[in-house]
Design a protein around this motif. Structure first.
Motif, PDB file in Angstrom:
ATOM      1  N   THR A 220      42.524  51.726  37.460  1.00 30.03           N
ATOM      2  CA  THR A 220      42.419  50.271  37.566  1.00 30.03           C
ATOM      3  C   THR A 220      41.013  49.794  37.252  1.00 30.03           C
ATOM      4  O   THR A 220      40.819  48.805  36.525  1.00 30.03           O
ATOM      5  CB  THR A 220      42.816  49.819  38.985  1.00 30.03           C
ATOM      6  OG1 THR A 220      44.156  50.240  39.263  1.00 30.03           O
ATOM      7  CG2 THR A 220      42.740  48.301  39.111  1.00 30.03           C
ATOM      8  N   GLN A 221      40.005  50.496  37.767  1.00 34.68           N
ATOM      9  CA  GLN A 221      38.622  50.102  37.525  1.00 34.68           C
ATOM     10  C   GLN A 221      38.208  50.325  36.078  1.00 34.68           C
ATOM     11  O   GLN A 221      37.440  49.540  35.507  1.00 34.68           O
ATOM     12  CB  GLN A 221      37.688  50.885  38.458  1.00 34.68           C
ATOM     13  CG  GLN A 221      37.954  50.653  39.932  1.00 34.68           C
ATOM     14  CD  GLN A 221      37.880  49.190  40.312  1.00 34.68           C
ATOM     15  OE1 GLN A 221      37.002  48.459  39.854  1.00 34.68           O
ATOM     16  NE2 GLN A 221      38.808  48.741  41.134  1.00 34.68           N
TER      17      GLN A 221
ATOM     18  N   ALA B   5      39.595  47.508  34.275  1.00 38.61           N
ATOM     19  CA  ALA B   5      38.964  46.246  34.666  1.00 38.61           C
ATOM     20  C   ALA B   5      37.629  46.020  33.972  1.00 38.61           C
ATOM     21  O   ALA B   5      37.255  44.873  33.700  1.00 38.61           O
ATOM     22  CB  ALA B   5      38.775  46.218  36.185  1.00 38.61           C
TER      23      ALA B   5
ATOM     24  N   ALA C 256      38.110  44.631  30.427  1.00 46.28           N
ATOM     25  CA  ALA C 256      38.827  43.367  30.576  1.00 46.28           C
ATOM     26  C   ALA C 256      37.897  42.272  31.080  1.00 46.28           C
ATOM     27  O   ALA C 256      37.971  41.117  30.620  1.00 46.28           O
ATOM     28  CB  ALA C 256      40.002  43.549  31.529  1.00 46.28           C
ATOM     29  N   SER C 257      37.001  42.615  32.003  1.00 45.71           N
ATOM     30  CA  SER C 257      36.039  41.632  32.510  1.00 45.71           C
ATOM     31  C   SER C 257      35.087  41.184  31.415  1.00 45.71           C
ATOM     32  O   SER C 257      34.742  39.999  31.311  1.00 45.71           O
ATOM     33  CB  SER C 257      35.246  42.227  33.681  1.00 45.71           C
ATOM     34  OG  SER C 257      36.098  42.573  34.743  1.00 45.71           O
TER      35      SER C 257
ATOM     36  N   CYS D 178      44.971  33.680  34.375  1.00 43.01           N
ATOM     37  CA  CYS D 178      44.851  34.783  35.339  1.00 43.01           C
ATOM     38  C   CYS D 178      45.803  34.593  36.519  1.00 43.01           C
ATOM     39  O   CYS D 178      46.432  35.552  36.986  1.00 43.01           O
ATOM     40  CB  CYS D 178      43.418  34.900  35.831  1.00 43.01           C
ATOM     41  SG  CYS D 178      42.240  35.500  34.599  1.00 43.01           S
TER      42      CYS D 178
ATOM     43  N   TYR E  54      48.932  37.056  37.555  1.00 44.35           N
ATOM     44  CA  TYR E  54      49.165  37.658  38.865  1.00 44.35           C
ATOM     45  C   TYR E  54      50.525  37.253  39.434  1.00 44.35           C
ATOM     46  O   TYR E  54      51.145  38.018  40.184  1.00 44.35           O
ATOM     47  CB  TYR E  54      48.055  37.277  39.835  1.00 44.35           C
ATOM     48  CG  TYR E  54      46.969  38.326  39.905  1.00 44.35           C
ATOM     49  CD1 TYR E  54      47.154  39.486  40.663  1.00 44.35           C
ATOM     50  CD2 TYR E  54      45.770  38.177  39.229  1.00 44.35           C
ATOM     51  CE1 TYR E  54      46.168  40.458  40.725  1.00 44.35           C
ATOM     52  CE2 TYR E  54      44.784  39.140  39.291  1.00 44.35           C
ATOM     53  CZ  TYR E  54      44.984  40.287  40.041  1.00 44.35           C
ATOM     54  OH  TYR E  54      44.018  41.253  40.094  1.00 44.35           O
TER      55      TYR E  54
ATOM     56  N   GLY F 178      44.260  45.709  36.804  1.00 49.43           N
ATOM     57  CA  GLY F 178      42.930  45.914  36.254  1.00 49.43           C
ATOM     58  C   GLY F 178      42.580  44.917  35.162  1.00 49.43           C
ATOM     59  O   GLY F 178      41.414  44.521  35.029  1.00 49.43           O
ATOM     60  N   CYS F 179      43.567  44.483  34.403  1.00 48.35           N
ATOM     61  CA  CYS F 179      43.309  43.548  33.299  1.00 48.35           C
ATOM     62  C   CYS F 179      42.795  42.190  33.791  1.00 48.35           C
ATOM     63  O   CYS F 179      42.049  41.520  33.075  1.00 48.35           O
ATOM     64  CB  CYS F 179      44.592  43.349  32.483  1.00 48.35           C
ATOM     65  SG  CYS F 179      45.050  44.766  31.460  1.00 48.35           S
TER      66      CYS F 179
ATOM     67  N   GLN G  94      41.865  41.557  37.362  1.00 50.30           N
ATOM     68  CA  GLN G  94      41.194  41.607  38.652  1.00 50.30           C
ATOM     69  C   GLN G  94      39.764  41.075  38.572  1.00 50.30           C
ATOM     70  O   GLN G  94      39.373  40.186  39.332  1.00 50.30           O
ATOM     71  CB  GLN G  94      41.183  43.043  39.170  1.00 50.30           C
ATOM     72  CG  GLN G  94      40.411  43.248  40.458  1.00 50.30           C
ATOM     73  CD  GLN G  94      40.431  44.695  40.912  1.00 50.30           C
ATOM     74  OE1 GLN G  94      41.431  45.374  40.828  1.00 50.30           O
ATOM     75  NE2 GLN G  94      39.295  45.188  41.378  1.00 50.30           N
ATOM     76  N   GLY G  95      38.967  41.614  37.667  1.00 52.15           N
ATOM     77  CA  GLY G  95      37.584  41.162  37.547  1.00 52.15           C
ATOM     78  C   GLY G  95      37.479  39.769  36.961  1.00 52.15           C
ATOM     79  O   GLY G  95      36.612  38.976  37.356  1.00 52.15           O
TER      80      GLY G  95
ATOM     81  N   GLN H  66      38.104  36.787  39.497  1.00 50.06           N
ATOM     82  CA  GLN H  66      37.020  36.632  40.472  1.00 50.06           C
ATOM     83  C   GLN H  66      35.763  36.062  39.815  1.00 50.06           C
ATOM     84  O   GLN H  66      35.143  35.132  40.351  1.00 50.06           O
ATOM     85  CB  GLN H  66      36.717  37.983  41.110  1.00 50.06           C
ATOM     86  CG  GLN H  66      37.879  38.551  41.918  1.00 50.06           C
ATOM     87  CD  GLN H  66      37.545  39.890  42.545  1.00 50.06           C
ATOM     88  OE1 GLN H  66      36.678  40.000  43.401  1.00 50.06           O
ATOM     89  NE2 GLN H  66      38.230  40.941  42.123  1.00 50.06           N
TER      90      GLN H  66
END
Length: 245
Positions: A109-110, A113, A116-117, A136, A140, A164-165, A167-168, A171
């Motif tokens: 996931t990280q 991410a 993607a971030s 986003c 979700y 992961g795509c 998540q960052g 936020q």
């Protein structure tokens, strides 16, 4: 690290050290370039004056409908995000993943991410931030719908990649958007409330999932309740985005 034959305790110690080094390396450029532009001079009665400023900030938020609606929307959709992340390990365990498999899933996931971030950061330079946040939130919403029927490990890995795509992105974009609509000279107080809405909301999603699951006896229906949190967050944010700063 575990594959090398090291004991779990030693492996965890090495992992924590690597984590500390990671934070130090990526904090140094920020520490060198950052400059505080807006700040409040130290006052004699620190505790009293702090609560006085907090009360003043809360009063001003009542008048700033755009900020108030955004914080309310953020409370709902970010709680849904945190709840999905918190439930990931429970889902993985129920599907038969051991502790190593769960760690690999979180690592995956990280890994997803990170680029993607960066992609969302690049898009935010040319696209409307509010539009990207809506994308986003809807993503979700779809993730929560997908999790309702999740019943095998392959779908769990697909879910991990999807989380992961976005998540960052959700936020970082939320913080960026919020920074643009609050007063510059009171950013400390306003971001304090922002953090309260983010961290303080982390109980609501788990509470809803727990109550629905306990009442129906089906965890999937509990996850389905999260879709309403994303819908509420989306419509509140859409309403806030239409208002002038």
């Amino acid at each position: 690290i575990l594959a090398s034959g090291l004991p779990m305790h030693t492996a965890m110690m090495i992992a924590f050290v690597l984590n500390a080094v990671w934070w130090i390396v990526f904090t140094l450029p920020l520490a060198r370039a950052y400059k505080q532009k807006h700040y409040i001079e130290p006052e004699r009665h620190v505790i009293h004056d702090t609560f006085a400023r907090l009360g003043k900030t809360l009063s001003s938020i009542k008048k700033e409908k755009k900020i108030f609606l955004f914080l309310l929307a953020f409370f709902f959709f970010i709680d849904g995000v945190y709840t999905i992340i918190d439930l990931a390990t429970a889902y993985g365990t129920s599907l038969g993943l051991d502790s190593t498999g769960l760690l690999l899933a979180l690592l995956f996931t990280q890994i997803v991410a990170f680029p993607a971030s960066l992609l969302f950061a690049s898009l935010s330079k040319t696209q409307d931030t509010a539009k990207l946040i809506k994308i986003c939130i809807l993503a979700y919403f779809c993730i929560a719908c997908f999790a309702i029927q999740l019943d095998n490990i392959v779908e769990f890995w697909i879910l991990a990649g999807a989380v992961g795509c976005f998540q960052g992105g959700i936020q970082a974009l939320s913080r960026s958007y919020y920074a643009k609509i609050i007063p510059d000279n009171a950013s400390g107080e306003y971001f304090g409330l922002f953090d309260i809405c983010g961290k303080g909301a982390s109980f609501l999603g788990l509470l809803v999932v727990g109550i629905v699951t306990q009442y129906t006896g089906q965890q999937n229906l509990g996850v389905a309740a999260l879709t309403f949190m994303f819908l509420i967050g989306y419509f509140l944010f859409a309403k806030a985005a239409k208002l002038e700063k």
